[in-house]
Design an enzyme around this catalytic site. Structure first.
Site, mmCIF file in Angstrom:
data_model
loop_
_atom_site.group_PDB
_atom_site.id
_atom_site.type_symbol
_atom_site.label_atom_id
_atom_site.label_comp_id
_atom_site.label_asym_id
_atom_site.label_seq_id
_atom_site.Cartn_x
_atom_site.Cartn_y
_atom_site.Cartn_z
ATOM 1 N N VAL A 109 -6.093 0.075 3.013
ATOM 2 C CA VAL A 109 -5.441 -1.072 2.453
ATOM 3 C C VAL A 109 -6.520 -1.642 1.847
ATOM 4 O O VAL A 109 -6.762 -1.870 1.055
ATOM 5 C CB VAL A 109 -6.055 -2.419 4.313
ATOM 6 C CG1 VAL A 109 -6.163 -3.319 4.319
ATOM 7 C CG2 VAL A 109 -4.068 -2.086 4.920
ATOM 8 N N LYS B 244 -5.433 10.663 0.814
ATOM 9 C CA LYS B 244 -6.255 9.273 1.201
ATOM 10 C C LYS B 244 -6.674 8.232 0.752
ATOM 11 O O LYS B 244 -8.405 9.124 0.750
ATOM 12 C CB LYS B 244 -6.308 8.696 2.406
ATOM 13 C CG LYS B 244 -6.234 7.623 3.441
ATOM 14 C CD LYS B 244 -6.226 8.205 4.867
ATOM 15 C CE LYS B 244 -6.979 7.400 5.503
ATOM 16 N NZ LYS B 244 -6.961 7.174 7.560
ATOM 17 N N SER C 176 -13.476 1.636 10.189
ATOM 18 C CA SER C 176 -12.453 1.562 8.566
ATOM 19 C C SER C 176 -13.423 0.278 8.002
ATOM 20 O O SER C 176 -13.466 -0.150 7.636
ATOM 21 C CB SER C 176 -11.252 1.120 9.384
ATOM 22 O OG SER C 176 -10.756 0.691 7.812
ATOM 23 N N ALA C 177 -13.232 1.322 6.846
ATOM 24 C CA ALA C 177 -13.605 0.864 5.232
ATOM 25 C C ALA C 177 -12.998 -0.792 5.119
ATOM 26 O O ALA C 177 -13.473 -1.884 4.316
ATOM 27 C CB ALA C 177 -13.649 1.399 4.256
ATOM 28 N N ASP C 178 -11.867 -0.386 5.722
ATOM 29 C CA ASP C 178 -10.429 -1.808 5.392
ATOM 30 C C ASP C 178 -11.241 -3.565 5.228
ATOM 31 O O ASP C 178 -11.353 -4.302 4.979
ATOM 32 C CB ASP C 178 -9.958 -1.644 6.403
ATOM 33 C CG ASP C 178 -8.651 -0.812 5.709
ATOM 34 O OD1 ASP C 178 -9.097 -0.216 4.768
ATOM 35 O OD2 ASP C 178 -7.779 -0.455 6.653
ATOM 36 N N GLU D 47 0.733 -1.364 0.088
ATOM 37 C CA GLU D 47 0.014 -0.427 0.090
ATOM 38 C C GLU D 47 0.955 1.309 0.072
ATOM 39 O O GLU D 47 1.741 0.798 0.263
ATOM 40 C CB GLU D 47 -1.323 0.434 1.599
ATOM 41 C CG GLU D 47 -0.538 0.042 2.267
ATOM 42 C CD GLU D 47 -1.196 0.726 3.801
ATOM 43 O OE1 GLU D 47 -1.033 2.019 3.410
ATOM 44 O OE2 GLU D 47 -1.462 -0.126 5.088
ATOM 45 N N LYS E 46 -3.447 -1.617 15.872
ATOM 46 C CA LYS E 46 -3.093 -0.997 17.067
ATOM 47 C C LYS E 46 -3.871 -0.527 17.999
ATOM 48 O O LYS E 46 -5.639 -0.897 17.363
ATOM 49 C CB LYS E 46 -3.194 0.745 16.722
ATOM 50 C CG LYS E 46 -1.349 0.942 15.304
ATOM 51 C CD LYS E 46 -1.232 2.065 15.267
ATOM 52 C CE LYS E 46 -0.141 2.786 14.887
ATOM 53 N NZ LYS E 46 -0.211 2.523 13.300
ATOM 54 N N ASP F 294 -17.340 5.036 13.916
ATOM 55 C CA ASP F 294 -16.196 4.815 12.926
ATOM 56 C C ASP F 294 -15.440 3.544 12.902
ATOM 57 O O ASP F 294 -15.325 3.066 13.622
ATOM 58 C CB ASP F 294 -15.326 5.706 13.589
ATOM 59 C CG ASP F 294 -13.838 6.305 12.618
ATOM 60 O OD1 ASP F 294 -14.074 5.609 11.749
ATOM 61 O OD2 ASP F 294 -13.084 7.078 13.011
HETATM 62 N N1 PSU Z 1 -2.622 1.361 10.578
HETATM 63 C C1 PSU Z 1 -1.862 2.036 11.316
HETATM 64 N N2 PSU Z 1 -1.141 2.329 9.909
HETATM 65 C C2 PSU Z 1 -1.714 3.011 8.772
HETATM 66 C C3 PSU Z 1 -3.058 2.411 8.651
HETATM 67 C C4 PSU Z 1 -3.582 1.828 9.716
HETATM 68 O O1 PSU Z 1 -0.844 1.525 12.071
HETATM 69 O O2 PSU Z 1 -0.181 3.344 8.056
HETATM 70 C C5 PSU Z 1 -3.340 3.076 7.679
HETATM 71 C C6 PSU Z 1 -3.685 1.820 6.390
HETATM 72 O O3 PSU Z 1 -3.705 2.799 4.852
HETATM 73 C C7 PSU Z 1 -5.431 1.181 6.218
HETATM 74 C C8 PSU Z 1 -5.549 3.339 7.237
HETATM 75 O O4 PSU Z 1 -6.010 1.287 5.705
HETATM 76 O O5 PSU Z 1 -5.182 3.760 7.593
HETATM 77 C C9 PSU Z 1 -7.206 3.109 7.971
HETATM 78 O O6 PSU Z 1 -7.830 4.607 8.017
HETATM 79 P P1 PSU Z 1 -9.327 4.463 8.274
HETATM 80 O O7 PSU Z 1 -8.893 4.153 9.957
HETATM 81 O O8 PSU Z 1 -9.914 5.582 8.083
HETATM 82 O O9 PSU Z 1 -9.744 3.541 7.240
HETATM 83 MN MN MN Z 2 -12.654 5.456 9.352
#
Ligand code: PSU
Ligand code: MN
Length: 301
Positions: free
Chosen positions: A107, A87, A141-143, A26, A160, A139
């Site tokens: 991701v 992003k 994540s879309a992951d 990524e 994390k 909240d």
């Molecule tokens: N978690 C980490 N390091 C990162 C990310 C997540 O420990 O760099 C990044 C990854 O690209 C992940 C994104 O897909 O943050 C998730 O962001 P969000 O929570 O906004 O979906």
């Molecule tokens: Mn988010």
């Protein structure tokens, strides 16, 4: 068609055509996850580990509205230093492509492009998940949704503890995503090898992982698989200390009204400052370790 928006680097296209192992990487970790020049150095070192194991790396990013599957050294330098790099997760793609803008893929964003290119294995640091207090804020994540629907195996170091780790594991169970730890029973918490949670399944060798991946896709079970590798012992940070630091970063996030997709980069940056850079070292080494394991799995498939 998807491929009209995508440029596959010749080295990657040749490897895919020849059935050689390819590992996707990524770019959000490069543009929004680490400071310059550590981000570029790490991205290069990760590609080197993958090559040394006999696989071809394909870092995915958007440059001038083109989805790059595999980037050159100049493109890496550009994506690591350019201002206004969006992003890019699933919802962001159409707009960023139409505006011919630059984007770093998360991701979820990387899984989408990897699947379209025919890449099965993707190595990263940590994935997004269910945030603490998601019951109120929604909240998530879309992951996680992407892992539910897109056929890519994601090799990471867990999540994390800025996230609700138990909630994230529950969500993945509901979504039907296999979560497997590698070489341990403990589900890792990114900087620390233990999170207090255990995964239901464990792999100890690349061939065990490859056999399960084959079974999943032979059965036509759509979606991803999450393989979680603990950070190497010599680089790990104590879980309690990270809890403290992350607690402070979360409070500041609240106080300063940081919201939405800015939350993760904000916290990553504050954690790095509060640990005097130790967290960055842990971060670099866990990604290198994931690249080693991920490329061995890609080779076995
Ligand atoms: N978690 C980490 N390091 C990162 C990310 C997540 O420990 O760099 C990044 C990854 O690209 C992940 C994104 O897909 O943050 C998730 O962001 P969000 O929570 O906004 O979906
Ligand atoms: Mn988010």
């Amino acid at each position: 068609m998807f491929k009209d928006y995508m440029d596959i680097k010749p080295e990657v296209a040749e490897a895919l055509a020849a059935g050689k192992p390819v590992v996707a990487l990524e770019s959000t970790i490069i543009s929004h996850g680490m400071p310059y020049p550590k981000n570029v150095e790490t991205a290069r070192a990760v590609e080197d580990v993958i090559r040394k194991n006999g696989a071809v790396p394909a870092t995915i990013a958007i440059i001038g509205g083109r989805i790059k599957v595999g980037i050159t050294d100049e493109e890496l330098e550009y994506i690591a230093t350019a201002k206004n790099v969006a992003k890019v997760s699933r919802r962001d793609y159409p707009i960023v492509l139409a505006k011919k803008a630059d984007g770093a893929t998360t991701v979820a964003g990387t899984m989408i492009a990897a699947a379209a290119a025919g890449i099965r294995v993707f190595v990263t640091g940590g994935i997004g998940g269910v945030h603490r207090g998601a019951g109120e804020t929604h909240d998530i994540s879309a992951d996680l949704e992407e892992l539910k629907m897109t056929d890519v195996v994601v090799v990471c170091a867990g999540v994390k503890s800025i996230l609700d780790i138990g909630g994230t594991l529950e969500y993945l169970e509901t979504a039907g995503v296999p979560v497997v730890t590698y070489g341990t029973e403990d589900f890792p918490a990114f900087y620390s090898s233990k999170s207090g949670f255990k995964a239901e399944y464990r792999f100890d060798t690349p061939s065990e992982a490859a056999a399960a991946i084959r079974a999943k896709y032979d059965m036509g079970l759509r979606g991803g698989m999450l393989i979680a590798c603990p950070v190497p012992k010599e680089h790990e940070m104590p879980f309690e200390k990270m809890e403290e630091v992350i607690g402070q970063a979360l409070r500041e996030c609240d106080e300063q009204g940081v919201k939405g997709k800015r939350i993760t980069p904000f916290i990553l940056d504050r954690v790095k400052q509060l640990t005097g850079g130790d967290s960055l070292e842990a971060n670099i080494h866990l990604v290198l370790n994931n690249a080693d394991i991920g490329s061995k799995i890609a080779k076995e498939i």
